[in-house]
Design an enzyme around this catalytic site. Sequence first.
Site, PDB file in Angstrom:
ATOM      1  N   HIS A 146      99.276  53.553  48.792  1.00 13.38           N
ATOM      2  CA  HIS A 146      98.976  54.906  49.295  1.00 13.38           C
ATOM      3  C   HIS A 146      98.780  55.204  50.797  1.00 13.38           C
ATOM      4  CE1 HIS A 146      95.365  52.718  48.217  1.00 13.38           C
ATOM      5  NE2 HIS A 146      94.681  53.408  48.962  1.00 13.38           N
TER       6      HIS A 146
ATOM      7  N   HIS B 132      96.979  57.518  53.075  1.00 13.44           N
ATOM      8  CA  HIS B 132      95.872  58.736  53.468  1.00 13.44           C
ATOM      9  C   HIS B 132      96.345  59.507  54.463  1.00 13.44           C
ATOM     10  CE1 HIS B 132      92.688  56.129  51.721  1.00 13.44           C
ATOM     11  NE2 HIS B 132      93.441  54.924  51.899  1.00 13.44           N
TER      12      HIS B 132
HETATM   13  P1  AMP Z   1      91.998  52.262  49.996  1.00 21.75           P
HETATM   14  O1  AMP Z   1      90.810  51.577  50.440  1.00 21.75           O
HETATM   15  O2  AMP Z   1      93.103  52.358  51.007  1.00 21.75           O
HETATM   16  O3  AMP Z   1      92.740  51.370  48.914  1.00 21.75           O
HETATM   17  O4  AMP Z   1      91.472  53.439  49.453  1.00 21.75           O
HETATM   18  C1  AMP Z   1      91.588  53.904  47.957  1.00 21.75           C
HETATM   19  C2  AMP Z   1      91.159  55.374  48.022  1.00 21.75           C
HETATM   20  O5  AMP Z   1      91.246  55.825  46.724  1.00 21.75           O
HETATM   21  C3  AMP Z   1      89.890  55.611  48.320  1.00 21.75           C
HETATM   22  O6  AMP Z   1      89.913  56.651  49.523  1.00 21.75           O
HETATM   23  C4  AMP Z   1      89.171  56.280  47.085  1.00 21.75           C
HETATM   24  O7  AMP Z   1      88.361  57.353  47.159  1.00 21.75           O
HETATM   25  C5  AMP Z   1      90.517  56.814  46.383  1.00 21.75           C
HETATM   26  N1  AMP Z   1      90.405  56.862  44.956  1.00 21.75           N
HETATM   27  C6  AMP Z   1      90.000  55.930  44.174  1.00 21.75           C
HETATM   28  N2  AMP Z   1      90.106  56.371  42.930  1.00 21.75           N
HETATM   29  C7  AMP Z   1      90.413  57.686  42.826  1.00 21.75           C
HETATM   30  C8  AMP Z   1      90.711  58.711  42.100  1.00 21.75           C
HETATM   31  N3  AMP Z   1      90.661  58.571  40.777  1.00 21.75           N
HETATM   32  N4  AMP Z   1      91.345  59.751  42.335  1.00 21.75           N
HETATM   33  C9  AMP Z   1      91.474  60.237  43.705  1.00 21.75           C
HETATM   34  N5  AMP Z   1      91.243  59.306  44.672  1.00 21.75           N
HETATM   35  C10 AMP Z   1      90.643  57.937  44.332  1.00 21.75           C
END
Ligand code: AMP
Length: 120
Positions: A103, A105
């Site tokens: 993903h 950001h």
């Molecule tokens: P990362 O550290 O790059 O893996 O970031 C994971 C991101 O996913 C974090 O910013 C979380 O807030 C986000 N996240 C986790 N679960 C969900 C969810 N169900 N819906 C939206 N965002 C999520």
Amino acid sequence: MTNEENDCVFCKIVRGEMPCHKIWEDENFLAFADANPVVEDHTLVIPKKHFSSLSDINEEICCGYIGAIKETGKILVKKCNADGFNVALNNGEAAGQVVNHVHFHIHPRKKGDGLKLSFK
Ligand code: AMP
Ligand code: ZN
């Protein structure tokens, strides 16, 4: 479906088993609001198919990903009257990746917003 896909929180969102605030989608990609925004309208852009990290994506997703980020950024800039946006990727656990479904950001930015996005 593999166990990894079955348990993956972002795959659950794609399958409609978990809610999300959708920003944009096409056949291969979905953009939705981050549940823990570090900035207003913090958005994630994912391929609908499960790939653990950027290192694993196939040719088709690789070619389409920048277009999906560009499209999402355009929508966010309009939606929040932003002046620009940051794009970030935590690729792999060592780089801070928590959700093992690749993903990007997107952080919409306004001139002079004073936001400091730092690598911890
Ligand atoms: P990362 O550290 O790059 O893996 O970031 C994971 C991101 O996913 C974090 O910013 C979380 O807030 C986000 N996240 C986790 N679960 C969900 C969810 N169900 N819906 C939206 N965002 C999520
Ligand atoms: Zn997944």
